[in-house]
Design a protein around this motif. Structure first.
Motif, PDB file in Angstrom:
ATOM      1  N   SER A 250     -14.535 -40.340 -14.920  1.00  0.00           N
ATOM      2  CA  SER A 250     -14.902 -39.026 -15.179  1.00  0.00           C
ATOM      3  C   SER A 250     -16.378 -38.797 -15.841  1.00  0.00           C
ATOM      4  N   ASP A 251     -17.016 -39.983 -16.066  1.00  0.00           N
ATOM      5  CA  ASP A 251     -18.395 -39.873 -16.747  1.00  0.00           C
ATOM      6  C   ASP A 251     -19.428 -40.232 -15.418  1.00  0.00           C
ATOM      7  N   GLN A 252     -18.874 -40.628 -14.247  1.00  0.00           N
ATOM      8  CA  GLN A 252     -19.678 -40.945 -13.339  1.00  0.00           C
ATOM      9  C   GLN A 252     -19.177 -40.346 -11.941  1.00  0.00           C
ATOM     10  N   THR A 253     -19.194 -38.956 -12.072  1.00  0.00           N
ATOM     11  CA  THR A 253     -18.654 -38.206 -10.910  1.00  0.00           C
ATOM     12  C   THR A 253     -19.341 -38.236  -9.558  1.00  0.00           C
ATOM     13  N   ASP A 254     -20.470 -38.721  -9.605  1.00  0.00           N
ATOM     14  CA  ASP A 254     -21.122 -38.784  -8.320  1.00  0.00           C
ATOM     15  C   ASP A 254     -20.649 -40.062  -7.451  1.00  0.00           C
ATOM     16  N   ILE A 255     -20.107 -41.025  -8.393  1.00  0.00           N
ATOM     17  CA  ILE A 255     -19.465 -42.054  -7.527  1.00  0.00           C
ATOM     18  C   ILE A 255     -18.008 -41.993  -7.348  1.00  0.00           C
ATOM     19  N   GLN A 256     -17.795 -42.701  -6.350  1.00  0.00           N
ATOM     20  CA  GLN A 256     -16.115 -42.554  -5.974  1.00  0.00           C
ATOM     21  C   GLN A 256     -15.516 -44.056  -5.763  1.00  0.00           C
ATOM     22  N   LEU A 257     -14.580 -44.622  -6.345  1.00  0.00           N
ATOM     23  CA  LEU A 257     -14.077 -45.968  -6.307  1.00  0.00           C
ATOM     24  C   LEU A 257     -12.931 -45.890  -5.241  1.00  0.00           C
ATOM     25  N   VAL A 258     -12.929 -46.706  -4.435  1.00  0.00           N
ATOM     26  CA  VAL A 258     -11.947 -46.912  -3.391  1.00  0.00           C
ATOM     27  C   VAL A 258     -11.259 -48.380  -3.769  1.00  0.00           C
TER      28      VAL A 258
END
Length: 276
Positions: A250-258
């Motif tokens: 929520s604090d790094q919405t430019d990053i997606q974790l897979v």
């Protein structure tokens, strides 16, 4: 709402590609010339959507016009767009916001994101930047795909690896389907940013490096992410079955974790026993 030239062109190309790939029989329409059953005419989409032929033609041509949301909704219905495709068209036209975040370059996952990846331990996981650069990963993912640690940072991009690394092609049990899905998901996310130099450079390099990418990019396929089963053919661990999930801090919405989770207890025991 005005859009920049790149987004107008992308919207026009996207609508045209969708129209040309439609099955006429799904609309109860007779075959076109020479018995052709694939592809509707602009006039037919105009009639089905209630949008004038001129206006629809301008949309496909990427003209500097201001289509209303009602027009785009009507065209989306006429083209039988999926939810992801409809959202994509709206975002290109400026009616729906792009995914929250700045879209700025992310070379390395923030420390707290990397700690989260490491805490997953037995679950292969990695972090993707907005342009799909691989910004972080854990030991389990490196065990699944060792090349992630040895690939130069400038080439450590998931889309680049999918289409240019033979090891990835060998690792994926369904490379053809997975590469198509990933490309469609990338386009859904990157569409409004395709004018950015980083994205133009990535797409340009892939167009030169991969005939498969070049062919599929021109199809303008768009898909939203779907959790699903993934099968890998590991050179030393054999056949591995995982479920594929996506998270966004929520604090790094430019990053997606897979994150990959073993499909069942037996698969988990087999993977970690042999990996250790």
């Amino acid at each position: 709402m005005a859009t920049d030239e790149q987004q107008r062109k992308e919207l026009g190309a996207f609508l045209r590609a969708r129209r040309e790939q439609l099955d006429r029989t799904a609309y109860g329409l007779p075959p076109a010339g020479r018995g052709r059953t694939i592809g509707l005419r602009r006039e037919e989409i105009s009639y089905l959507s209630g949008v004038s032929v001129t206006w629809y033609t301008w949309l496909e041509q990427g003209r500097d016009i201001n289509p209303s949301r009602q027009v785009l909704d009507a065209v989306a219905t006429a083209l039988h767009l999926t939810v992801a495709e409809h959202d994509y068209a709206l975002r290109l036209a400026g009616f729906a916001p792009a995914r929250p975040g700045t879209g700025e370059a992310v070379e390395t996952a923030p420390a707290h994101v990397q700690r989260f990846l490491d805490a997953l331990e037995e679950h292969p996981a990695y972090a993707l930047a907005p342009d799909w650069g691989v910004a972080g990963w854990n030991a389990a993912y490196e065990a699944l795909y060792p090349n992630v640690a040895t690939t130069p940072p400038e080439k450590r991009n998931l889309l680049w690896l999918i289409f240019t690394d033979p090891a990835v092609r060998d690792l994926l049990d369904d490379w053809d389907d997975t590469s198509r899905r990933f490309l469609a998901e990338f386009r859904a996310e990157a569409g409004p940013r395709l004018g950015d130099p980083r994205y133009r450079d990535l797409v340009g390099r892939l167009m030169e490096a991969s005939p498969e990418f070049r062919e599929r990019w021109e199809s303008h396929d768009v898909r939203g992410f779907e959790s699903r089963e993934r099968v890998f053919r590991h050179p030393s661990l054999g056949r591995l079955v995982f479920e594929h999930h996506q998270l966004r801090p929520s604090d790094q919405t430019d990053i997606q974790l897979v994150v990959y989770t073993p499909a069942d207890a037996a698969a988990r025991a087999r993977f970690f026993r042999r990996r250790d």
